[in-house]
Design a protein around this motif. Structure first.
Motif, PDB file in Angstrom:
ATOM      1  N   ASP A  41      29.041  30.462  39.332  1.00  0.00           N
ATOM      2  CA  ASP A  41      29.678  29.630  38.543  1.00  0.00           C
ATOM      3  C   ASP A  41      31.017  30.021  37.636  1.00  0.00           C
ATOM      4  O   ASP A  41      31.431  29.744  36.755  1.00  0.00           O
ATOM      5  CB  ASP A  41      28.901  29.052  37.525  1.00  0.00           C
ATOM      6  N   GLY A  42      31.492  31.132  38.246  1.00  0.00           N
ATOM      7  CA  GLY A  42      32.794  31.903  37.874  1.00  0.00           C
ATOM      8  C   GLY A  42      34.011  31.080  38.124  1.00  0.00           C
ATOM      9  O   GLY A  42      34.232  30.171  38.806  1.00  0.00           O
ATOM     10  N   GLU A  43      35.271  31.669  37.635  1.00  0.00           N
ATOM     11  CA  GLU A  43      36.551  31.071  37.914  1.00  0.00           C
ATOM     12  C   GLU A  43      37.050  31.681  39.160  1.00  0.00           C
ATOM     13  O   GLU A  43      37.294  32.893  39.280  1.00  0.00           O
ATOM     14  CB  GLU A  43      37.458  31.393  36.650  1.00  0.00           C
ATOM     15  N   LEU A  44      37.486  31.067  40.149  1.00  0.00           N
ATOM     16  CA  LEU A  44      38.200  31.676  41.227  1.00  0.00           C
ATOM     17  C   LEU A  44      39.671  32.069  40.853  1.00  0.00           C
ATOM     18  O   LEU A  44      40.477  31.499  40.073  1.00  0.00           O
ATOM     19  CB  LEU A  44      38.432  30.503  42.325  1.00  0.00           C
ATOM     20  N   PRO A  45      40.019  33.097  41.502  1.00  0.00           N
ATOM     21  CA  PRO A  45      41.308  33.698  40.934  1.00  0.00           C
ATOM     22  C   PRO A  45      42.412  33.004  41.606  1.00  0.00           C
ATOM     23  O   PRO A  45      42.526  32.185  42.557  1.00  0.00           O
ATOM     24  CB  PRO A  45      41.083  35.212  41.708  1.00  0.00           C
ATOM     25  N   SER A  46      43.549  33.004  40.920  1.00  0.00           N
ATOM     26  CA  SER A  46      44.717  32.454  41.165  1.00  0.00           C
ATOM     27  C   SER A  46      45.362  33.584  42.445  1.00  0.00           C
ATOM     28  O   SER A  46      45.587  34.689  42.211  1.00  0.00           O
ATOM     29  CB  SER A  46      45.662  32.405  40.089  1.00  0.00           C
ATOM     30  N   PHE A  47      46.261  32.757  43.338  1.00  0.00           N
ATOM     31  CA  PHE A  47      46.813  33.529  44.340  1.00  0.00           C
ATOM     32  C   PHE A  47      48.351  33.757  44.070  1.00  0.00           C
ATOM     33  O   PHE A  47      49.269  34.059  44.929  1.00  0.00           O
ATOM     34  CB  PHE A  47      46.932  32.821  45.856  1.00  0.00           C
ATOM     35  N   ALA A  48      48.781  33.258  42.814  1.00  0.00           N
ATOM     36  CA  ALA A  48      50.387  33.248  42.687  1.00  0.00           C
ATOM     37  C   ALA A  48      50.878  34.833  42.508  1.00  0.00           C
ATOM     38  O   ALA A  48      52.013  34.879  42.869  1.00  0.00           O
ATOM     39  CB  ALA A  48      50.539  32.548  41.054  1.00  0.00           C
ATOM     40  N   ASP A  49      49.948  35.605  42.006  1.00  0.00           N
ATOM     41  CA  ASP A  49      50.336  36.889  41.965  1.00  0.00           C
ATOM     42  C   ASP A  49      49.552  37.756  42.531  1.00  0.00           C
ATOM     43  O   ASP A  49      48.290  37.499  42.752  1.00  0.00           O
ATOM     44  CB  ASP A  49      50.356  37.569  40.421  1.00  0.00           C
ATOM     45  N   GLY A  50      50.182  38.846  43.091  1.00  0.00           N
ATOM     46  CA  GLY A  50      49.074  39.948  43.818  1.00  0.00           C
ATOM     47  C   GLY A  50      49.234  39.598  45.057  1.00  0.00           C
ATOM     48  O   GLY A  50      49.565  38.676  45.780  1.00  0.00           O
ATOM     49  N   ASN A  51      48.477  40.589  46.078  1.00  0.00           N
ATOM     50  CA  ASN A  51      48.514  40.705  47.307  1.00  0.00           C
ATOM     51  C   ASN A  51      47.062  40.563  47.935  1.00  0.00           C
ATOM     52  O   ASN A  51      46.691  40.926  49.087  1.00  0.00           O
ATOM     53  CB  ASN A  51      48.986  42.024  47.866  1.00  0.00           C
ATOM     54  N   GLY A  52      46.080  39.956  47.007  1.00  0.00           N
ATOM     55  CA  GLY A  52      44.562  40.092  47.323  1.00  0.00           C
ATOM     56  C   GLY A  52      44.388  38.728  48.068  1.00  0.00           C
ATOM     57  O   GLY A  52      45.363  37.878  48.242  1.00  0.00           O
ATOM     58  N   PHE A  53      43.237  38.528  48.640  1.00  0.00           N
ATOM     59  CA  PHE A  53      42.891  37.405  49.129  1.00  0.00           C
ATOM     60  C   PHE A  53      41.406  36.927  49.047  1.00  0.00           C
ATOM     61  O   PHE A  53      40.698  38.022  48.414  1.00  0.00           O
ATOM     62  CB  PHE A  53      42.964  37.345  50.597  1.00  0.00           C
ATOM     63  N   LEU A  54      40.941  35.797  48.996  1.00  0.00           N
ATOM     64  CA  LEU A  54      39.655  35.466  48.949  1.00  0.00           C
ATOM     65  C   LEU A  54      38.675  35.104  50.022  1.00  0.00           C
ATOM     66  O   LEU A  54      39.393  34.618  50.891  1.00  0.00           O
ATOM     67  CB  LEU A  54      39.753  34.110  48.176  1.00  0.00           C
ATOM     68  N   TRP A  55      37.533  35.510  50.025  1.00  0.00           N
ATOM     69  CA  TRP A  55      36.559  35.350  50.880  1.00  0.00           C
ATOM     70  C   TRP A  55      35.453  34.425  50.262  1.00  0.00           C
ATOM     71  O   TRP A  55      34.708  34.822  49.729  1.00  0.00           O
ATOM     72  CB  TRP A  55      35.969  36.452  51.556  1.00  0.00           C
TER      73      TRP A  55
END
Length: 331
Positions: free
Chosen positions: A30-44
């Protein structure tokens, strides 16, 4: 943000991977998904399709095409790999996993990935996916982008396939020892279960390999960056195990033919013995049938040694049958 703060339906787990920082942060359902506007990370995101709300959740997922959405939520059971609009999506074949054991039952892992996210979904627990998650938590730096995570998934399936091939090789070794033993035993039932698994694996593996080759040859404008190199490496991996599965299939087929041949030979031997017994007893049956007609004027009906004479005729007819078969080369 990718999504407002709300519970993600069907979520098995979610990770935000930051290769630069060497971290893989597990997100709360139930958390907040991160923004992809900044950084080089990715979501799985890994989702369970048993929850029927998954489809509605993916409708609002940014960067996901309608075709990729369909690939993630389908219940079809065949392999598929498609690249389009800088996305790669489809269905991978894998092995199902029970709570306390790994199985040889075929399972299906649906996926969609871009350069900023990878989404996987399934109906049954999958063997490879848990191992990749453990490897990611242990060493997040191994996954610099979603392509590498996808490569880990297929490579883990290949390693699991090699393990199954080794197990079935041992089973075939045991069956082979029995088949070529001096004592005849029918191992077709045990061999049939092995052949069934091998045939299914070979069929799905050949399909997946063909799809990977086709995806690697797609237009570079349609595929995510770096997907062609990953697809070529995976093709090389799958080709190596494809030869092993094919050899296993041929070996199982030859063993089945050997079992059928030995059983046919044994059946023919029994029929040969029965035919000889029939040939020996047929003249004796004619003699006993003749003396059993209960008609008048039968030979030896009034003498004291009629029965002994009839037995003499029976013995003579059996000897005559043996002599004829001997001269004919049957005995």
């Amino acid at each position: 943000m990718l999504s407002p703060t709300r519970s993600i339906p069907g979520l098995v787990w979610a990770y935000y991977v930051d290769p630069a920082g060497g971290t893989a942060i597990r997100l709360e359902p139930d958390g907040e998904l991160p923004s992809f506007a900044d950084g080089n990370g990715f979501l799985w995101l890994h989702l369970n399709l048993v929850d029927t709300r998954v489809s509605a959740f993916l409708d609002d997922f940014p960067g996901l095409s309608a075709e990729a959405h369909t690939a993630l939520t389908t219940h079809e059971t065949h392999a598929a790999v498609t690249v389009d609009e800088q996305l790669a999506f489809g269905t991978l074949v894998d092995f199902q996993r029970e709570f306390d054991a790994e199985t040889r039952d075929i399972g299906w892992l649906h996926f969609a990935l871009s350069d900023r996210f990878i989404i996987t979904s399934r109906l049954q627990p999958i063997r490879s996916i848990d191992r990749v998650r453990a490897a990611l938590e242990k060493n997040p730096g191994k996954c610099g982008n979603p392509m590498q995570l996808f490569e880990m998934l297929v490579a883990e399936f290949q390693r699991g396939l090699i393990k199954v091939v080794m197990e079935m090789t041992e089973e075939l070794n045991a069956i082979e020892d029995i088949v070529y033993d001096s004592e005849l035993r029918d191992e077709r039932r045990q061999l049939a279960s092995v052949r069934r698994v091998v045939v299914r694996l070979y069929r799905h593996l050949r399909t997946l390999l063909s799809l990977m080759r086709r995806a690697a040859a797609s237009d570079e404008e349609d595929m995510p960056f770096g997907f062609d190199e990953v697809a070529r490496r995976l093709c090389a991996r799958l080709e190596s195990v494809d030869h092993d599965v094919h050899a296993l299939q041929e070996r199982a087929r030859l063993l089945h033919e050997e079992i059928d041949s030995k059983l046919s030979s044994e059946t023919n031997r029994h029929l040969y013995i029965l035919s000889l017994m029939t040939a020996f007893l047929l003249p004796a049956s004619l003699v006993t049938g003749f003396f059993g007609m209960n008609t008048t004027g039968l030979p030896f009906a009034d003498g004291l040694h009629g029965t002994l004479s009839a037995f003499g005729f029976i013995a003579f007819s059996v000897f005559l049958s043996w002599l004829v078969l001997r001269r004919a080369g049957i005995l």
